[in-house]
Scaffold this active site. Structure first.
Site, short mmCIF file in Angstrom:
data_model
loop_
_atom_site.label_atom_id
_atom_site.label_comp_id
_atom_site.label_asym_id
_atom_site.label_seq_id
_atom_site.Cartn_x
_atom_site.Cartn_y
_atom_site.Cartn_z
N CYS A 1 0.85 -1.18 0.00
CA CYS A 1 0.00 0.00 0.00
C CYS A 1 0.88 1.23 0.00
O CYS A 1 2.11 1.15 0.05
CB CYS A 1 -0.90 0.01 1.24
SG CYS A 1 -2.04 -1.40 1.34
N LEU B 1 -3.77 -1.73 -1.37
CA LEU B 1 -3.74 -3.01 -2.06
C LEU B 1 -4.40 -4.00 -1.11
O LEU B 1 -3.87 -4.29 -0.04
CB LEU B 1 -2.31 -3.44 -2.38
CG LEU B 1 -2.18 -4.76 -3.12
CD1 LEU B 1 -2.61 -4.61 -4.57
CD2 LEU B 1 -0.74 -5.28 -3.08
N SER B 2 -5.56 -4.52 -1.46
CA SER B 2 -6.36 -5.33 -0.55
C SER B 2 -5.82 -6.75 -0.47
O SER B 2 -5.78 -7.46 -1.47
CB SER B 2 -7.82 -5.35 -1.01
OG SER B 2 -8.31 -4.03 -1.17
N ILE B 3 -5.42 -7.15 0.75
CA ILE B 3 -4.89 -8.50 0.97
C ILE B 3 -5.72 -9.25 2.02
O ILE B 3 -6.07 -10.41 1.85
CB ILE B 3 -3.41 -8.44 1.45
CG1 ILE B 3 -2.55 -7.69 0.42
CG2 ILE B 3 -2.85 -9.84 1.71
CD1 ILE B 3 -2.49 -8.34 -0.94
N ASP C 1 -5.72 -6.76 9.78
CA ASP C 1 -4.57 -6.70 10.68
C ASP C 1 -4.27 -5.27 11.10
O ASP C 1 -3.67 -5.04 12.16
CB ASP C 1 -3.33 -7.34 10.03
CG ASP C 1 -2.98 -6.75 8.67
OD1 ASP C 1 -3.84 -6.10 8.04
OD2 ASP C 1 -1.83 -6.94 8.22
N GLY D 1 12.88 -14.79 -1.41
CA GLY D 1 13.97 -15.20 -0.53
C GLY D 1 14.92 -14.11 -0.12
O GLY D 1 16.01 -14.40 0.37
#
Length: 484
Positions: free
Chosen positions: A2, A48-50, A97, A359
């Site tokens: 976001c 940004l929708s998660i 969250d 990673g």
């Protein structure tokens, strides 16, 4: 990801919307604002929708709307934190969250940030006492820039958002430019712009009554558990890695893994597949030039793990054509060529998933870079009499013809001797960077050189080393890599 932006002080809604609009590429799904002209606080968010796609719109408030937060990132332990807060009587309106931040602040004050396990930046406004807190995660995965101009604190996820405020001028910081030529990026807290700074990893900023106070809430510590056997150490590493990956798989949208075939990303893919009841999606980028191409290793790893694998092979022209496009997103100069395949990998995988695990960070933690091996070689090279090094070995190395192959032998040897005269920590930076301070008189104009010639280009490294204390050389290098 976001984007967050805002300011406390002079400005208006039009300025805030302009600042926030520069970050739309970071959060194309939604936008939100908190505007209080009387209190002088303006907060903007590109989402940004998660998690909690329907109700997680930001800004998010506490029950009494006295505390407001905008947030970029993910809090991986939000479910545990939420359960604890609900037991203490806090009422939640979303499954996001982000909401644990406002309630955690209500419960613990500024110390709440120590409880957050995640990658994040946030801006929290306490309307009762007119206090703004800006926070950044421990390693600095998420960026945050800020500037204090005439009692107006301006911040954003990228410099372009900060520069959209009329208080800021676009002025080049010459010393930062010199650092860039040495480091291949501008190390924090400075930026390439005069007047704009980066909030450091593991830090939070408190702004009240026109004053900034920056505090550190976390530091890297080396505390070996010497009483453990090798078997116990490996068991603990396995346990921590699995838990870490599993936490990052919490998502309300499709998720995949960026797989290079190297040890780091393959380990992430292994634990992700282990904790999935169906084949995970993996993505890799390859190159038509075989000396740069590692796609076969990714295919081998994907075949072994039985993932749903996708790959794309690129030509040199495709990479070159992208440079102007990528530079639009990079507000500061950045010379690591890996940004090109990383961008392409993100664009390629976006057609299938919305979240990509990678990673990054493994080489820093586990000493995976070739420079770590070069330091071992340097100990033996130092034993050779200086006369033979200067008159025989090094002239031969310098005369080797240059190769266009990736990390060729002549490149490694020339780079090795170029940094040998320095201390191990400075030598490492010489190996990693492009230019040395001794080159600056030829690169800069006479006037510009006068401004930078007496300044310590390695001050950032020396400052960090003073914090690392009397650790062994290997740990001091790990510390530098994690900080930089």
């Amino acid at each position: 990801m976001c984007g967050i932006a805002g300011f406390v002080g002079q400005g208006n809604e039009e300025i805030l919307r302009k600042m926030t609009g520069t970050l739309k590429h970071r959060g194309p799904d939604d936008e939100g604002y908190f505007i209080d002209p009387v209190g002088g606080i303006f907060l903007g968010h590109q989402r940004l929708s998660i998690i909690d796609l329907a109700c997680g719109r930001q800004p998010i408030f506490n029950e009494y709307r006295s505390i407001c937060v905008i947030f970029n990132g993910e809090i991986y332990n939000f479910q545990e934190l939420r359960a604890e807060l609900e037991k203490k009587g806090h009422k939640f309106n979303t499954r996001s969250d982000t909401e644990v931040i406002v309630h955690s602040y209500e419960e613990k004050g500024d110390d709440f940030i120590k409880d957050l396990n995640g990658m994040f930046t946030f801006a929290l406004w306490d309307n009762k006492i007119k206090k703004l807190i800006l926070g950044r995660d421990r390693i600095g995965e998420k960026p945050l820039y800020y500037s204090l101009m005439e009692k107006t604190l301006i911040f954003g996820s990228e410099p372009k958002a900060v520069l959209a405020h009329p208080k800021l001028k676009r002025e080049l910081n010459l010393f930062s430019l010199a650092k860039y030529l040495n480091y291949e990026y501008v190390p924090g807290p400075e930026t390439i712009y005069k007047g704009i700074l980066k909030l450091g990893p593991g830090e939070y900023l408190v702004y009240t009554n026109g004053d900034i106070n920056i505090k550190k809430y976390w530091e890297i510590k080396f505390q070996p558990e010497n009483n453990l056997s090798e078997k116990e150490i490996l068991y603990n590493l396995d346990r921590h890695m699995e838990r870490s990956v599993k936490m990052r798989m919490v998502s309300d949208v499709p998720l995949g893994v960026w797989l290079s075939g190297g040890l780091d990303s393959t380990s992430i893919a292994y634990y992700a597949q282990k904790n999935s009841d169906k084949p995970i999606k993996t993505f890799s980028i390859g190159f038509s030039d075989k000396s740069f191409d590692e796609s076969k290793y990714a295919r081998e790893a994907a075949d072994f793990l039985k993932t749903d694998h996708y790959e794309k092979i690129l030509t040199a022209k495709e990479c070159l054509d992208l440079i102007p496009q990528i530079s639009d997103f990079l507000d500061e100069p950045f010379a690591d060529a890996s940004v090109i395949p990383t961008y392409l990998l993100a664009k390629f995988s976006r057609g299938k998933v919305k979240v990509g695990l990678g990673g990054d960070g493994g080489d820093e933690l586990f000493m995976g870079y070739p420079t770590f091996q070069a330091h071992k070689l340097a100990k033996f090279y130092k034993v050779i009499p200086q006369f033979f090094r200067n008159s025989l070995i090094e002239p031969i190395i310098r005369s080797l013809p240059a190769s266009s192959k990736n990390i060729s032998l002549d490149f490694k040897l020339k780079r090795f001797i170029s940094g040998f005269e320095y201390s191990p920590e400075i030598r490492d930076q010489i190996w990693m960077g492009s230019f040395q301070p001794k080159d600056f008189s030829r690169i800069f104009s006479a006037e510009a050189y006068q401004e930078i010639k007496n300044r310590d280009i390695f001050s950032d490294i020396n400052n960090y080393l003073s914090r690392a204390g009397n650790e062994n050389p290997e740990n001091r290098l790990i510390y530098l890599y994690l900080k930089n």
